[in-house]
Design a protein around this motif. Structure first.
Motif, PDB file in Angstrom:
ATOM      1  N   ASP A  25       0.830  -1.195   0.000  1.00 19.29           N
ATOM      2  CA  ASP A  25       0.000   0.000   0.000  1.00 19.29           C
ATOM      3  C   ASP A  25       0.868   1.249   0.000  1.00 19.29           C
ATOM      4  O   ASP A  25       1.834   1.340   0.738  1.00 19.29           O
ATOM      5  CB  ASP A  25      -0.916   0.003   1.234  1.00 19.29           C
ATOM      6  CG  ASP A  25      -2.116  -0.910   1.026  1.00 19.29           C
ATOM      7  OD1 ASP A  25      -2.226  -1.514  -0.071  1.00 19.29           O
ATOM      8  OD2 ASP A  25      -2.932  -1.011   1.955  1.00 19.29           O
ATOM      9  N   ARG A  28      -1.507   7.063   1.994  1.00 21.09           N
ATOM     10  CA  ARG A  28      -2.745   7.757   1.608  1.00 21.09           C
ATOM     11  C   ARG A  28      -2.584   9.238   1.888  1.00 21.09           C
ATOM     12  O   ARG A  28      -1.981   9.630   2.883  1.00 21.09           O
ATOM     13  CB  ARG A  28      -3.919   7.164   2.393  1.00 21.09           C
ATOM     14  CG  ARG A  28      -4.213   5.729   1.987  1.00 21.09           C
ATOM     15  CD  ARG A  28      -5.365   5.167   2.793  1.00 21.09           C
ATOM     16  NE  ARG A  28      -6.543   6.007   2.668  1.00 21.09           N
ATOM     17  CZ  ARG A  28      -7.538   6.011   3.546  1.00 21.09           C
ATOM     18  NH1 ARG A  28      -7.497   5.233   4.598  1.00 21.09           N
ATOM     19  NH2 ARG A  28      -8.585   6.785   3.352  1.00 21.09           N
ATOM     20  N   SER A  58      -5.541   2.580  -7.269  1.00 20.39           N
ATOM     21  CA  SER A  58      -6.520   1.732  -6.572  1.00 20.39           C
ATOM     22  C   SER A  58      -5.928   0.358  -6.247  1.00 20.39           C
ATOM     23  O   SER A  58      -6.354  -0.295  -5.306  1.00 20.39           O
ATOM     24  CB  SER A  58      -7.804   1.583  -7.399  1.00 20.39           C
ATOM     25  OG  SER A  58      -7.619   0.632  -8.437  1.00 20.39           O
ATOM     26  N   GLY A  61      -4.051   0.332  -2.576  1.00 21.18           N
ATOM     27  CA  GLY A  61      -4.713   0.712  -1.333  1.00 21.18           C
ATOM     28  C   GLY A  61      -5.390   2.069  -1.326  1.00 21.18           C
ATOM     29  O   GLY A  61      -5.848   2.520  -0.282  1.00 21.18           O
ATOM     30  N   GLN A  62      -5.467   2.733  -2.488  1.00 18.38           N
ATOM     31  CA  GLN A  62      -6.107   4.052  -2.538  1.00 18.38           C
ATOM     32  C   GLN A  62      -7.548   3.899  -3.024  1.00 18.38           C
ATOM     33  O   GLN A  62      -7.813   3.079  -3.893  1.00 18.38           O
ATOM     34  CB  GLN A  62      -5.350   4.977  -3.500  1.00 18.38           C
ATOM     35  CG  GLN A  62      -3.847   4.960  -3.343  1.00 18.38           C
ATOM     36  CD  GLN A  62      -3.377   5.535  -2.024  1.00 18.38           C
ATOM     37  OE1 GLN A  62      -3.849   6.588  -1.616  1.00 18.38           O
ATOM     38  NE2 GLN A  62      -2.485   4.839  -1.344  1.00 18.38           N
ATOM     39  N   ARG A  63      -8.433   4.716  -2.450  1.00 15.20           N
ATOM     40  CA  ARG A  63      -9.815   4.702  -2.946  1.00 15.20           C
ATOM     41  C   ARG A  63      -9.974   5.819  -3.967  1.00 15.20           C
ATOM     42  O   ARG A  63      -9.733   6.984  -3.658  1.00 15.20           O
ATOM     43  CB  ARG A  63     -10.782   4.872  -1.783  1.00 15.20           C
ATOM     44  CG  ARG A  63     -10.974   3.529  -1.079  1.00 15.20           C
ATOM     45  CD  ARG A  63     -11.598   3.669   0.249  1.00 15.20           C
ATOM     46  NE  ARG A  63     -10.639   4.255   1.171  1.00 15.20           N
ATOM     47  CZ  ARG A  63     -10.841   4.364   2.477  1.00 15.20           C
ATOM     48  NH1 ARG A  63     -11.964   3.957   3.006  1.00 15.20           N
ATOM     49  NH2 ARG A  63      -9.911   4.889   3.251  1.00 15.20           N
ATOM     50  N   PRO A 111     -11.571  -3.568  -6.866  1.00 13.37           N
ATOM     51  CA  PRO A 111     -12.005  -3.026  -5.589  1.00 13.37           C
ATOM     52  C   PRO A 111     -11.351  -1.657  -5.386  1.00 13.37           C
ATOM     53  O   PRO A 111     -10.225  -1.457  -5.827  1.00 13.37           O
ATOM     54  CB  PRO A 111     -11.474  -4.031  -4.552  1.00 13.37           C
ATOM     55  CG  PRO A 111     -10.765  -5.092  -5.275  1.00 13.37           C
ATOM     56  CD  PRO A 111     -10.783  -4.808  -6.738  1.00 13.37           C
ATOM     57  N   ASN A 112     -12.023  -0.736  -4.785  1.00 10.48           N
ATOM     58  CA  ASN A 112     -11.497   0.615  -4.509  1.00 10.48           C
ATOM     59  C   ASN A 112     -11.573   1.577  -5.691  1.00 10.48           C
ATOM     60  O   ASN A 112     -11.149   2.716  -5.574  1.00 10.48           O
ATOM     61  CB  ASN A 112     -10.030   0.612  -4.040  1.00 10.48           C
ATOM     62  CG  ASN A 112      -9.835  -0.141  -2.758  1.00 10.48           C
ATOM     63  OD1 ASN A 112     -10.739  -0.182  -1.932  1.00 10.48           O
ATOM     64  ND2 ASN A 112      -8.678  -0.758  -2.608  1.00 10.48           N
ATOM     65  N   TYR A 114     -13.914   3.484  -8.613  1.00  8.28           N
ATOM     66  CA  TYR A 114     -15.289   3.869  -8.945  1.00  8.28           C
ATOM     67  C   TYR A 114     -15.271   4.810 -10.144  1.00  8.28           C
ATOM     68  O   TYR A 114     -14.280   5.482 -10.394  1.00  8.28           O
ATOM     69  CB  TYR A 114     -15.944   4.581  -7.741  1.00  8.28           C
ATOM     70  CG  TYR A 114     -15.927   3.739  -6.496  1.00  8.28           C
ATOM     71  CD1 TYR A 114     -16.992   2.902  -6.188  1.00  8.28           C
ATOM     72  CD2 TYR A 114     -14.814   3.745  -5.653  1.00  8.28           C
ATOM     73  CE1 TYR A 114     -16.969   2.097  -5.052  1.00  8.28           C
ATOM     74  CE2 TYR A 114     -14.775   2.936  -4.517  1.00  8.28           C
ATOM     75  CZ  TYR A 114     -15.856   2.118  -4.226  1.00  8.28           C
ATOM     76  OH  TYR A 114     -15.823   1.321  -3.121  1.00  8.28           O
ATOM     77  N   THR A 149     -18.090   7.223   0.120  1.00 12.46           N
ATOM     78  CA  THR A 149     -16.795   6.590   0.360  1.00 12.46           C
ATOM     79  C   THR A 149     -15.817   7.699   0.664  1.00 12.46           C
ATOM     80  O   THR A 149     -15.881   8.768   0.055  1.00 12.46           O
ATOM     81  CB  THR A 149     -16.296   5.894  -0.932  1.00 12.46           C
ATOM     82  OG1 THR A 149     -17.396   5.291  -1.577  1.00 12.46           O
ATOM     83  CG2 THR A 149     -15.234   4.869  -0.645  1.00 12.46           C
ATOM     84  N   ASP A 152      -9.533   8.908  -1.649  1.00 14.21           N
ATOM     85  CA  ASP A 152      -8.168   9.419  -1.593  1.00 14.21           C
ATOM     86  C   ASP A 152      -7.857  10.252  -2.833  1.00 14.21           C
ATOM     87  O   ASP A 152      -7.147  11.249  -2.755  1.00 14.21           O
ATOM     88  CB  ASP A 152      -7.178   8.253  -1.485  1.00 14.21           C
ATOM     89  CG  ASP A 152      -7.407   7.456  -0.207  1.00 14.21           C
ATOM     90  OD1 ASP A 152      -7.445   8.086   0.873  1.00 14.21           O
ATOM     91  OD2 ASP A 152      -7.579   6.218  -0.277  1.00 14.21           O
TER      92      ASP A 152
END
Ligand code: ADP
Ligand code: MG
Length: 288
Positions: A25, A28, A58, A61-63, A111-112, A114, A149, A152
């Motif tokens: 990761d 952040r 993503s 570990g970043q959203r 995942p993470n 969008y 959400t 980040d």
């Protein structure tokens, strides 16, 4: 018939697999970094850059949210997000006050990550926004109200113009990312972009930071490409990422599979370069 297996599938590498580079990761950021990816020239790599940096971040570990602000919907296509017909999209968010959360969709298998898609309706927004109240602030408001959400990173993929959609993006952003294609005329038109950025700073968003310039479609075999890269570095100094994105067929193939190149062919030169560029951005931002 052409195989529809991606190189990653042929090598039996999944995005989460060993070559997928998902794993460690990155730091952040202390608060959401909102990047507007703009350059009024078409075809310089705005969409490719938005999609691939977002996917790369993503995977560490970043959203991340990609806001597709180009009526062409290329970023939506590249991320496999439906953007035809009557789907809730950025037009409805900007013009009809649809809450952003209703347009945002999770990207399949990522995942993470969008995406808020753009349909062709968005082409009308440039004109419809003109007569609306707070017409430059509509995207900023929509993002501020988005609490679903804790993001980040947001990447706003702009159309190739400096109209109201791009102005909305510049007002909503904390940072500006300009992709520059390493070819003749690369710097032409940049002056106009920078004057618009100064206007936005003076009247709408004083804290907008031209933090990141990314050299794209670099062809190391030509002298011209290295000359353009040198010229951009001498103009913009430390804002220019040290990673160059090479011209690579894999980069241009990936969208037809509804994928970013970092998942489509993680071992390709283009994928590794976007991964490196994303890492540079993540570590730069951590120091801010
Ligand atoms: P923009 O959004 O600025 O119009 P795109 O990201 O859509 O630009 O890129 C324009 C075209 O160039 C697309 O067909 C894309 O696939 C291709 N392309 C972008 N970056 C690369 C690259 N590094 N190598 C090869 N082709 C690229
Ligand atoms: Mg584009």
């Amino acid at each position: 018939m052409v195989s529809r297996e991606t190189p990653a599938q042929q090598n039996q590498v999944t995005p989460g697999g060993s070559l997928g580079a998902r794993g460690d990761d990155w730091p952040r950021p202390p608060k959401t970094r909102i990047f507007t990816v703009a350059n009024q020239k078409g075809g310089v790599g705005k969409t490719t850059t938005s999609v691939n940096l977002a996917a790369a971040l993503s995977m560490h570990g970043q959203r991340v949210l990609v806001v597709d602000l180009d009526p062409q919907g290329n970023a939506s296509t590249a991320l496999s997000i439906e953007h035809r017909g009557d789907v809730p999209d950025m037009y409805k968010v900007l013009v009809e006050d649809l809450p952003l959360v209703e347009a945002v969709k999770p990207v399949p298998d990522m995942p993470n990550l969008y995406c808020a898609p753009a349909t062709i309706d968005l082409a009308g927004a440039e004109i419809e926004l003109v007569s609306m109240v707070a017409r430059e602030a509509r995207l900023q408001r929509a993002l501020a109200a988005y609490k679903e959400t804790e993001l980040d990173y947001v990447f706003i993929d702009c159309p190739p113009s400096l109209g109201l959609l791009t102005v909305n993006a510049l007002m909503a952003a904390t940072e500006l990312l300009v992709p520059i294609q390493c070819e003749y005329y690369a710097l032409e038109g940049l002056g106009q972009l920078l004057r618009n950025v100064d206007l936005v700073r003076a009247h709408l968003n004083p804290s907008l930071d031209l933090s990141t310039i990314l050299l794209t479609m670099y062809d190391g075999r030509t002298r011209l490409a290295s000359q353009v890269a040198e010229e951009v570095r001498s103009h913009f100094g430390g804002s220019v990422l040290s990673t160059l994105i090479p011209r690579s067929v894999r980069v241009s193939e990936a969208p037809s599979y509804g994928q970013s190149v970092v998942t489509y062919d993680p071992g390709s030169s283009g994928a590794m370069a976007y991964m490196d560029a994303a890492r540079e951005m993540a570590y730069r931002g951590a120091a801010v």
